[in-house]
Scaffold this motif. Structure first.
Motif, PDB file in Angstrom:
ATOM      1  N   ARG A 172       0.822  -1.208   0.000  1.00 21.03           N
ATOM      2  CA  ARG A 172       0.000   0.000   0.000  1.00 21.03           C
ATOM      3  C   ARG A 172       0.857   1.259   0.000  1.00 21.03           C
ATOM      4  O   ARG A 172       0.564   2.215  -0.732  1.00 21.03           O
ATOM      5  CB  ARG A 172      -0.912  -0.003   1.233  1.00 21.03           C
ATOM      6  N   ALA A 173       1.910   1.254   0.803  1.00 16.74           N
ATOM      7  CA  ALA A 173       2.790   2.424   0.865  1.00 16.74           C
ATOM      8  C   ALA A 173       3.517   2.628  -0.458  1.00 16.74           C
ATOM      9  O   ALA A 173       3.613   3.753  -0.966  1.00 16.74           O
ATOM     10  CB  ALA A 173       3.788   2.256   2.010  1.00 16.74           C
ATOM     11  N   ASP A 174       4.050   1.526  -1.026  1.00 17.14           N
ATOM     12  CA  ASP A 174       4.768   1.616  -2.299  1.00 17.14           C
ATOM     13  C   ASP A 174       3.835   2.066  -3.421  1.00 17.14           C
ATOM     14  O   ASP A 174       4.221   2.858  -4.289  1.00 17.14           O
ATOM     15  CB  ASP A 174       5.386   0.259  -2.654  1.00 17.14           C
ATOM     16  N   LEU A 175       2.610   1.562  -3.391  1.00 19.86           N
ATOM     17  CA  LEU A 175       1.636   1.919  -4.421  1.00 19.86           C
ATOM     18  C   LEU A 175       1.284   3.395  -4.351  1.00 19.86           C
ATOM     19  O   LEU A 175       1.251   4.086  -5.385  1.00 19.86           O
ATOM     20  CB  LEU A 175       0.371   1.075  -4.270  1.00 19.86           C
ATOM     21  N   GLN A 176       1.045   3.893  -3.160  1.00 18.67           N
ATOM     22  CA  GLN A 176       0.686   5.297  -3.012  1.00 18.67           C
ATOM     23  C   GLN A 176       1.832   6.209  -3.422  1.00 18.67           C
ATOM     24  O   GLN A 176       1.625   7.243  -4.076  1.00 18.67           O
ATOM     25  CB  GLN A 176       0.280   5.593  -1.560  1.00 18.67           C
ATOM     26  N   GLN A 177       3.039   5.820  -3.062  1.00 13.62           N
ATOM     27  CA  GLN A 177       4.212   6.615  -3.426  1.00 13.62           C
ATOM     28  C   GLN A 177       4.375   6.680  -4.939  1.00 13.62           C
ATOM     29  O   GLN A 177       4.652   7.749  -5.510  1.00 13.62           O
ATOM     30  CB  GLN A 177       5.464   6.001  -2.784  1.00 13.62           C
ATOM     31  N   LEU A 178       4.184   5.533  -5.600  1.00 11.77           N
ATOM     32  CA  LEU A 178       4.307   5.498  -7.062  1.00 11.77           C
ATOM     33  C   LEU A 178       3.191   6.305  -7.715  1.00 11.77           C
ATOM     34  O   LEU A 178       3.437   7.037  -8.682  1.00 11.77           O
ATOM     35  CB  LEU A 178       4.270   4.058  -7.564  1.00 11.77           C
ATOM     36  N   LYS A 179       1.980   6.194  -7.200  1.00  6.66           N
ATOM     37  CA  LYS A 179       0.865   6.948  -7.768  1.00  6.66           C
ATOM     38  C   LYS A 179       1.120   8.447  -7.696  1.00  6.66           C
ATOM     39  O   LYS A 179       0.838   9.186  -8.647  1.00  6.66           O
ATOM     40  CB  LYS A 179      -0.435   6.605  -7.034  1.00  6.66           C
ATOM     41  N   ASN A 180       1.648   8.890  -6.583  1.00  2.81           N
ATOM     42  CA  ASN A 180       1.908  10.326  -6.412  1.00  2.81           C
ATOM     43  C   ASN A 180       2.891  10.847  -7.456  1.00  2.81           C
ATOM     44  O   ASN A 180       2.638  11.876  -8.114  1.00  2.81           O
ATOM     45  CB  ASN A 180       2.442  10.603  -5.006  1.00  2.81           C
ATOM     46  N   ILE A 181       3.996  10.147  -7.613  1.00  3.07           N
ATOM     47  CA  ILE A 181       5.018  10.619  -8.539  1.00  3.07           C
ATOM     48  C   ILE A 181       4.586  10.410  -9.986  1.00  3.07           C
ATOM     49  O   ILE A 181       4.873  11.235 -10.873  1.00  3.07           O
ATOM     50  CB  ILE A 181       6.385   9.920  -8.275  1.00  3.07           C
ATOM     51  N   PHE A 182       3.866   9.317 -10.248  1.00  9.95           N
ATOM     52  CA  PHE A 182       3.397   9.039 -11.610  1.00  9.95           C
ATOM     53  C   PHE A 182       2.394  10.097 -12.071  1.00  9.95           C
ATOM     54  O   PHE A 182       2.468  10.581 -13.213  1.00  9.95           O
ATOM     55  CB  PHE A 182       2.766   7.649 -11.677  1.00  9.95           C
ATOM     56  N   ASN A 183       1.465  10.458 -11.210  1.00 12.26           N
ATOM     57  CA  ASN A 183       0.475  11.478 -11.575  1.00 12.26           C
ATOM     58  C   ASN A 183       1.150  12.809 -11.898  1.00 12.26           C
ATOM     59  O   ASN A 183       0.748  13.526 -12.822  1.00 12.26           O
ATOM     60  CB  ASN A 183      -0.537  11.656 -10.442  1.00 12.26           C
ATOM     61  N   GLU A 184       2.183  13.119 -11.121  1.00 14.66           N
ATOM     62  CA  GLU A 184       2.922  14.362 -11.370  1.00 14.66           C
ATOM     63  C   GLU A 184       3.635  14.298 -12.716  1.00 14.66           C
ATOM     64  O   GLU A 184       3.552  15.244 -13.516  1.00 14.66           O
ATOM     65  CB  GLU A 184       3.935  14.599 -10.252  1.00 14.66           C
ATOM     66  N   HIS A 185       4.329  13.215 -12.965  1.00 16.08           N
ATOM     67  CA  HIS A 185       5.066  13.063 -14.219  1.00 16.08           C
ATOM     68  C   HIS A 185       4.114  13.002 -15.410  1.00 16.08           C
ATOM     69  O   HIS A 185       4.435  13.514 -16.495  1.00 16.08           O
ATOM     70  CB  HIS A 185       5.931  11.804 -14.180  1.00 16.08           C
TER      71      HIS A 185
ATOM     72  N   LEU B 182      13.365  10.139 -13.264  1.00 21.98           N
ATOM     73  CA  LEU B 182      12.632   9.129 -14.024  1.00 21.98           C
ATOM     74  C   LEU B 182      13.187   7.736 -13.748  1.00 21.98           C
ATOM     75  O   LEU B 182      12.421   6.759 -13.635  1.00 21.98           O
ATOM     76  CB  LEU B 182      12.704   9.436 -15.517  1.00 21.98           C
ATOM     77  N   GLU B 183      14.484   7.633 -13.622  1.00 21.04           N
ATOM     78  CA  GLU B 183      15.106   6.342 -13.301  1.00 21.04           C
ATOM     79  C   GLU B 183      14.683   5.873 -11.910  1.00 21.04           C
ATOM     80  O   GLU B 183      14.443   4.677 -11.692  1.00 21.04           O
ATOM     81  CB  GLU B 183      16.624   6.455 -13.392  1.00 21.04           C
ATOM     82  N   GLN B 184      14.585   6.811 -10.979  1.00 22.86           N
ATOM     83  CA  GLN B 184      14.139   6.468  -9.640  1.00 22.86           C
ATOM     84  C   GLN B 184      12.696   5.964  -9.654  1.00 22.86           C
ATOM     85  O   GLN B 184      12.332   5.038  -8.924  1.00 22.86           O
ATOM     86  CB  GLN B 184      14.266   7.674  -8.715  1.00 22.86           C
ATOM     87  N   ALA B 185      11.892   6.558 -10.503  1.00 20.01           N
ATOM     88  CA  ALA B 185      10.502   6.106 -10.630  1.00 20.01           C
ATOM     89  C   ALA B 185      10.455   4.679 -11.175  1.00 20.01           C
ATOM     90  O   ALA B 185       9.602   3.877 -10.751  1.00 20.01           O
ATOM     91  CB  ALA B 185       9.726   7.048 -11.542  1.00 20.01           C
ATOM     92  N   GLN B 186      11.340   4.368 -12.098  1.00 15.12           N
ATOM     93  CA  GLN B 186      11.404   2.998 -12.594  1.00 15.12           C
ATOM     94  C   GLN B 186      11.772   2.023 -11.478  1.00 15.12           C
ATOM     95  O   GLN B 186      11.238   0.918 -11.396  1.00 15.12           O
ATOM     96  CB  GLN B 186      12.431   2.892 -13.727  1.00 15.12           C
ATOM     97  N   VAL B 187      12.671   2.447 -10.623  1.00 16.46           N
ATOM     98  CA  VAL B 187      13.050   1.632  -9.456  1.00 16.46           C
ATOM     99  C   VAL B 187      11.841   1.416  -8.556  1.00 16.46           C
ATOM    100  O   VAL B 187      11.630   0.325  -8.017  1.00 16.46           O
ATOM    101  CB  VAL B 187      14.198   2.300  -8.666  1.00 16.46           C
ATOM    102  N   MET B 188      11.020   2.445  -8.408  1.00 23.82           N
ATOM    103  CA  MET B 188       9.820   2.344  -7.572  1.00 23.82           C
ATOM    104  C   MET B 188       8.833   1.345  -8.157  1.00 23.82           C
ATOM    105  O   MET B 188       8.172   0.601  -7.422  1.00 23.82           O
ATOM    106  CB  MET B 188       9.177   3.724  -7.431  1.00 23.82           C
ATOM    107  N   VAL B 189       8.719   1.320  -9.491  1.00 26.52           N
ATOM    108  CA  VAL B 189       7.840   0.345 -10.144  1.00 26.52           C
ATOM    109  C   VAL B 189       8.327  -1.072  -9.840  1.00 26.52           C
ATOM    110  O   VAL B 189       7.541  -1.957  -9.467  1.00 26.52           O
ATOM    111  CB  VAL B 189       7.790   0.571 -11.667  1.00 26.52           C
TER     112      VAL B 189
END
Length: 213
Positions: free
Chosen positions: A72-85, A144-151
């Protein structure tokens, strides 16, 4: 046996077995009745097996809950950054319909978690090739690379959650089987005890069997 709290049942079973094993008068009555006292060791072994599995079940469900919280925490974190990007990419590529299609910028965000992860993974695998166009909006290649790591981390968290869920379910099944086995033994033993100690209600009460007056 009616459904009761596990702790209550364990207390009853421990009293029944321990006092039967340790009380010389009860031992003698069982011997005179022809009941092999080594059968009490079987009851003790069943009790210890269930106690161990019950503890394991608690541990496994704790691990499952922790894994769920991580997802849940990882999903929310990814959603936040993905929506921004995603918002910034729509601005950066608003004149490029081909790239909009490639990046799926106008595709509605899916409700299912697995579909969202797939869309995010696709987006970052493509948009990183055009990172220079996002610089003016404050988005760096490293980000962007960090976001890929989050995925990737989220995918791994999901796999861990699935594993912990399976382990918890397996522990529950083993625990339930052990409890049923113990309950069957207790029912049989109680029937023997009532016959062996039938003339001495005080001994029955020592092993936790209350006698109605």
């Amino acid at each position: 046996m009616a459904r009761r709290d596990i702790a209550e049942q364990l207390k009853e079973f421990r009293t029944l077995i321990a006092n039967s094993r340790n009380h010389s008068g009860i031992n003698q009555a069982l011997t005179d009745f022809g009941y092999p006292l080594q059968n009490l060791e079987k009851g003790q072994a069943l009790l210890e097996k269930f106690t161990m599995l019950h503890s394991l079940k608690s541990d496994q469900y704790g691990a499952k809950l922790n894994a769920t919280d991580t997802v849940r925490a990882d999903l929310q974190q990814l959603k936040n950054i993905f929506n921004e990007h995603l918002t910034l990419a729509r601005l950066a590529f608003k004149e490029d319909r081909g790239l909009q299609n490639t990046l799926k910028l106008n595709t509605p965000l899916p409700g299912r978690r697995s579909a969202f992860i797939e869309q995010a993974a696709h987006f970052y695998s493509k948009v990183i090739l055009h990172h220079n166009s996002l610089k003016r909006y404050g988005v760096t290649k490293a980000e962007l690379e960090q976001a890929q790591v989050m995925v990737t981390a989220l995918i791994q968290s999901q796999q861990q959650q699935a594993q912990k869920t399976g382990e918890a379910q397996s522990a529950t099944q083993q625990c339930n089987l052990a409890l049923k086995e113990l309950q069957v033994w207790v029912r049989g033993y109680k029937a023997i005890v009532r016959l062996a100690l039938g003339n001495d209600p005080q001994l029955l009460e020592i092993v936790g069997i209350l006698v109605k007056v």
